[in-house]
Design a protein around this motif. Structure first.
Motif, short mmCIF file in Angstrom:
data_model
loop_
_atom_site.label_atom_id
_atom_site.label_comp_id
_atom_site.label_asym_id
_atom_site.label_seq_id
_atom_site.Cartn_x
_atom_site.Cartn_y
_atom_site.Cartn_z
N ASP A 25 7.65 6.62 -4.23
CA ASP A 25 6.63 6.50 -3.18
C ASP A 25 7.15 5.63 -2.04
O ASP A 25 7.92 4.69 -2.25
N THR A 65 4.59 5.24 -11.15
CA THR A 65 4.66 6.48 -11.93
C THR A 65 5.42 7.57 -11.19
O THR A 65 5.66 8.64 -11.75
N GLN A 66 5.76 7.30 -9.93
CA GLN A 66 6.52 8.27 -9.14
C GLN A 66 7.18 7.55 -7.97
O GLN A 66 6.83 6.42 -7.66
N THR A 98 0.83 -1.19 0.00
CA THR A 98 0.00 0.00 0.00
C THR A 98 0.87 1.25 0.00
O THR A 98 1.85 1.32 0.75
N GLN A 99 0.50 2.24 -0.82
CA GLN A 99 1.21 3.51 -0.87
C GLN A 99 1.04 4.22 0.47
O GLN A 99 -0.03 4.17 1.09
N SER A 122 -0.47 -2.62 5.05
CA SER A 122 -1.46 -2.02 5.96
C SER A 122 -1.92 -3.00 7.05
O SER A 122 -2.50 -2.59 8.05
N GLY A 170 -0.86 8.39 1.77
CA GLY A 170 -2.23 8.66 1.31
C GLY A 170 -3.02 7.47 0.81
O GLY A 170 -4.18 7.60 0.45
N LYS A 171 -2.39 6.28 0.73
CA LYS A 171 -3.05 5.08 0.21
C LYS A 171 -3.63 5.33 -1.18
O LYS A 171 -4.73 4.92 -1.50
N LYS A 172 -2.83 6.01 -2.05
CA LYS A 172 -3.26 6.31 -3.41
C LYS A 172 -3.40 5.06 -4.26
O LYS A 172 -4.16 5.04 -5.21
N TRP A 173 -2.65 4.03 -3.93
CA TRP A 173 -2.75 2.74 -4.61
C TRP A 173 -2.47 1.64 -3.61
O TRP A 173 -1.82 1.86 -2.59
#
Length: 115
Positions: A98, A95-96, A72-73, A103, A76-79
């Motif tokens: 991280d 894409t960046q 998990t990212q 979790s 922010g849990k973006k993905w």
């Protein structure tokens, strides 16, 4: 007359030799294909926990542990991956850069350094 013919043959220009290898090598260095990197989840850790990746690289996270995990990212849990049971894998193209964690087990942390 003999001197003129000798002189004329000395000035004869030959086509330049072009080395195609130099161009090919440069192109190969410029157009490197994306890579696939394998990250193991084992012993309650991401191995490696710092992942050096380039744009377009594919990351494959495989749960080699005895319990379920996810990826998990953070923060922010973006993905996030689905829940990965032992033996299951998840594929991801970042894409960046991280931070990441599990979790379910928040002490398990890692980082994707996208260059």
């Amino acid at each position: 007359m003999c001197i003129a013919l000798t002189f004329a043959s000395c000035n004869k220009t030959e086509p330049a030799n072009i080395e195609p290898e130099a161009t090919t090598t440069q192109t190969e260095e410029t157009l490197k294909p994306s890579e696939t990197q394998k990250i193991s989840i084992v012993g309650m850790k991401f191995t490696p926990n710092v992942i050096e990746a380039k744009s377009g690289d594919t990351l494959i996270f495989t749960n080699n542990d005895i319990v379920a995990h996810n990826v998990t990212q953070l923060p922010g849990k973006k993905w996030a991956s689905p829940l990965l049971q032992p033996g299951e894998s998840w594929t991801f193209v970042p894409t960046q850069s991280d931070s990441l964690f599990c979790s379910i087990h928040p002490t398990m942390k890692g980082y994707i350094n996208l260059q």
